[in-house]
Design a protein around this motif. Structure first.
Motif, PDB file in Angstrom:
ATOM      1  N   PRO A  49     -11.920 -38.540  -0.848  1.00  0.00           N
ATOM      2  CA  PRO A  49     -13.276 -39.046  -1.023  1.00  0.00           C
ATOM      3  C   PRO A  49     -14.266 -37.967  -0.426  1.00  0.00           C
ATOM      4  CG  PRO A  49     -12.045 -40.323   1.042  1.00  0.00           C
ATOM      5  CD  PRO A  49     -10.756 -39.376   0.380  1.00  0.00           C
ATOM      6  N   VAL A  50     -15.417 -37.587  -1.180  1.00  0.00           N
ATOM      7  CA  VAL A  50     -16.338 -37.182  -0.761  1.00  0.00           C
ATOM      8  C   VAL A  50     -17.533 -37.681  -1.083  1.00  0.00           C
ATOM      9  CG1 VAL A  50     -15.135 -34.574  -0.960  1.00  0.00           C
ATOM     10  CG2 VAL A  50     -16.592 -35.693  -2.810  1.00  0.00           C
ATOM     11  N   LEU A  67     -12.857 -36.835  -5.144  1.00  0.00           N
ATOM     12  CA  LEU A  67     -13.111 -35.453  -5.616  1.00  0.00           C
ATOM     13  C   LEU A  67     -11.927 -35.108  -6.590  1.00  0.00           C
ATOM     14  CD1 LEU A  67     -14.661 -32.784  -5.485  1.00  0.00           C
ATOM     15  CD2 LEU A  67     -13.018 -32.136  -3.366  1.00  0.00           C
ATOM     16  N   ALA A  68     -10.457 -35.583  -6.220  1.00  0.00           N
ATOM     17  CA  ALA A  68      -9.537 -35.298  -7.005  1.00  0.00           C
ATOM     18  C   ALA A  68      -9.481 -35.916  -8.649  1.00  0.00           C
ATOM     19  CB  ALA A  68      -8.228 -35.832  -6.155  1.00  0.00           C
ATOM     20  N   GLU A  69      -9.867 -36.768  -8.542  1.00  0.00           N
ATOM     21  CA  GLU A  69     -10.045 -37.601  -9.759  1.00  0.00           C
ATOM     22  C   GLU A  69     -11.235 -36.850 -10.706  1.00  0.00           C
ATOM     23  OE1 GLU A  69      -8.337 -39.437 -11.373  1.00  0.00           O
ATOM     24  OE2 GLU A  69      -9.560 -40.053 -13.068  1.00  0.00           O
ATOM     25  N   LEU A  70     -12.100 -36.443  -9.956  1.00  0.00           N
ATOM     26  CA  LEU A  70     -13.350 -35.787 -10.683  1.00  0.00           C
ATOM     27  C   LEU A  70     -12.975 -34.423 -11.247  1.00  0.00           C
ATOM     28  CD1 LEU A  70     -16.869 -35.902 -10.064  1.00  0.00           C
ATOM     29  CD2 LEU A  70     -15.695 -33.684 -10.108  1.00  0.00           C
ATOM     30  N   PRO A  83     -12.183 -31.728   2.484  1.00  0.00           N
ATOM     31  CA  PRO A  83     -11.772 -31.809   1.136  1.00  0.00           C
ATOM     32  C   PRO A  83     -12.062 -30.406   0.357  1.00  0.00           C
ATOM     33  CG  PRO A  83     -12.616 -34.129   1.365  1.00  0.00           C
ATOM     34  CD  PRO A  83     -12.892 -33.101   2.379  1.00  0.00           C
ATOM     35  N   GLU A  84     -11.338 -29.707  -0.191  1.00  0.00           N
ATOM     36  CA  GLU A  84     -11.432 -28.479  -0.627  1.00  0.00           C
ATOM     37  C   GLU A  84     -11.404 -28.559  -2.223  1.00  0.00           C
ATOM     38  OE1 GLU A  84     -11.392 -24.452   0.635  1.00  0.00           O
ATOM     39  OE2 GLU A  84     -10.619 -25.558   2.762  1.00  0.00           O
TER      40      GLU A  84
END
Ligand SMILES: Nc1ncnc2c1ncn2[C@@H]1O[C@H](COP(=O)(O)OP(=O)(O)OP(=O)(O)O)[C@@H](O)[C@H]1O
Ligand SMILES: [Mg+2]
Length: 463
Positions: free
Chosen positions: A349-350, A317-320, A388-389
């Motif tokens: 990760p999500v 999610l962070a990279e996206l 994750p948020e």
């Protein structure tokens, strides 16, 4: 392949298997009972004859003798079905009268004072024997006189058979009748279901009115209730879809009508500059239509049904979020907006569809950049460990408390925000979030004004 279970078949199985086991057991019991009855009935007759014979044994004189005329002997021996044998035997073993080769009773004379019955074989046939030891007052030395009569078992076997068939055959008939009534009864019991089936089969696909539960058996009511419930939800969904199509058509018509007007206007122009101007406006109008069409497509793709079959995969999610934020920097720069990204510095990760998630974040950034005034600040943040948020915050005008529910509705726009759009952006975001099993909420940005949108993802699980 799972076998199709038929109620009727199951009930019959449950009925017939135990009865099929019980029937031979009952038959065996009946056989022994019948044999006992037949035996005791004919034993009485046999004993009567033996007593009659014993009455003729004269023990008064110097010897024991049998006083039986041949006619009487014939009468005693007479039997329609069986062969009858008799023997009178002295205690010392001498046979006074009757047939030779008789067996001896299984009970010794000194223990016996009543009649003895036993089974044996005589002249090659199975026989039933009645035996009496007579008291011998005058010749104790010679032992007690033994009077025996035997008869073959034809009558007895016949009676046993008759009793047995009299019991076992009706039982079989009962079993068959029970099976028939179960078969028939189940058919009758299920008839109301057939009516429901017909009622549903004959209705048009537009008719989502509830199936009538009245008259249905208690057991199938919950099923019908569930069907009706489904019908109602289906009806609601269809109605919502129809409303949406109507709204979408309405929304599309406006820019298309604008395009037509602008084209007509351009055609009427002769001056090159005016034509250029009209064509530029035409392009803007066309872009707006394209955007709307794309939004409608995105909405259709984010529908839970469509999204479920889509490509879900583990992603960071962070990279996206970092990538999408980077894509929006040029747009933000046009308004002198400081667009920043704050990430955890390690993967979050999500499990999701990268295409849809980019679309969602793109819509949030579009709103943030669009509604935040010149020189503002927009931040994309990724945080949270187990869940994750993702957050998009800006220091724009913010969304009034009263509007925070409604902005997620399709085609809903806050009046007077001074920018054009169709009100689909947040609706798309919400669909995507729901399709991912995540949660979305609006909050206040960390500054004193502005908007913050939070998307909280489910805990990541392998596979
Ligand atoms: N970051 C924000 N700051 C202030 N208002 C916002 C923000 N995001 C959304 N809104 C308000 O919520 C309304 C609904 O937003 P939404 O994205 O659904 O539609 P839109 O932006 O008006 O149109 P579209 O996104 O379809 O072009 C907007 O009209 C706007 O008034
Ligand atoms: Mg928007």
């Amino acid at each position: 392949m799972p076998r199709r279970a038929s109620l009727r078949g199951q009930l019959l199985l449950w009925l017939l298997v135990p009865l099929g086991i019980l029937w031979p057991v009952g038959g065996t019991v009946a056989y022994f009972v019948a044999k006992g009855f037949a035996s005791s009935a004919y034993d009485r007759f046999l004993l009567d004859s033996t007593r009659a014979l014993a009455a003729q044994v004269k023990d008064a004189g110097p010897t024991v003798r049998l006083d039986l005329p041949p006619v009487a002997m014939d009468i005693l021996r007479y039997d329609k079905l069986d062969r009858v044998y008799f023997q009178v035997r002295r205690g010392d073993g001498e046979v006074l009268a009757g047939d030779r080769g008789f067996p001896l009773p299984p009970v010794k004379p000194r223990f016996s004072d009543g009649p003895i019955f036993y089974n044996s074989r005589l002249h090659g046939a199975a026989v039933r024997v009645a035996a009496l030891y007579l008291p011998s007052a005058h010749h104790p030395a010679a032992g007690r006189v033994l009077v025996q009569m035997a008869e073959t078992r034809v009558k007895r076997d016949q009676l046993t058979r008759e009793i047995l068939t009299g019991v076992v055959l009706p039982q079989l008939l009962f079993i068959l009748l029970a099976a028939f009534f179960v078969w028939h009864g189940v058919g009758r019991g299920l008839r109301p279901l057939k009516q429901v089936q017909d009622a549903i089969a004959h209705r048009s696909h537009r008719d989502l009115s509830p199936v009538i539960e009245e008259g249905a058996p208690e057991e199938v009511r919950p099923l019908m209730h569930a069907i009706n419930d489904l019908m109602q939800r289906l009806g609601n969904a269809l109605a919502a879809q129809q409303r949406f199509i109507a709204d979408a058509a309405h929304q599309l018509r406006t820019p298309l009508a604008g395009l037509k007007t602008q084209t007509e206007f351009a055609l009427r122009q002769t001056d090159m500059e005016n034509i250029q101007h009209a064509l530029r406006q035409l392009t803007t109008g066309a872009e707006r239509s394209i955007r709307l069409a794309n939004q409608l497509l995105a909405l259709a793709r984010a529908e839970p049904e469509a999204a479920r079959s889509g490509s879900r995969q583990p992603l960071d999610l962070a990279e996206l979020a970092r990538q999408v934020a980077a894509d929006w920097v040029p747009e933000a720069l046009k308004k002198d907006i400081d667009l920043g990204f704050e990430g955890p510095g390690e993967p979050r990760p999500v499990y999701g569809d990268p295409f849809l998630l980019r679309e969602a974040l793109g819509n949030l950034l579009d709103n943030a950049v669009r509604y935040t005034p010149h020189g503002g600040k927009v931040t994309v943040r990724v945080f949270g460990q187990k869940h994750p948020e993702l957050a998009v915050e800006d220091n724009g005008p913010g969304i009034p408390e009263a509007e925070r529910e409604s902005v997620f509705e399709r085609f809903y726009r806050v009046l007077g925000n001074g920018s054009d759009g169709s009100g689909l952006g947040l609706a798309i975001v919400r669909e995507i979030v729901l399709a991912h099993g995540a949660e979305i909420r609006l909050g206040d940005a960390s500054g004193e004004r502005g908007t913050a949108v939070f998307i909280r993802f489910q805990r990541y699980r392998e596979g």
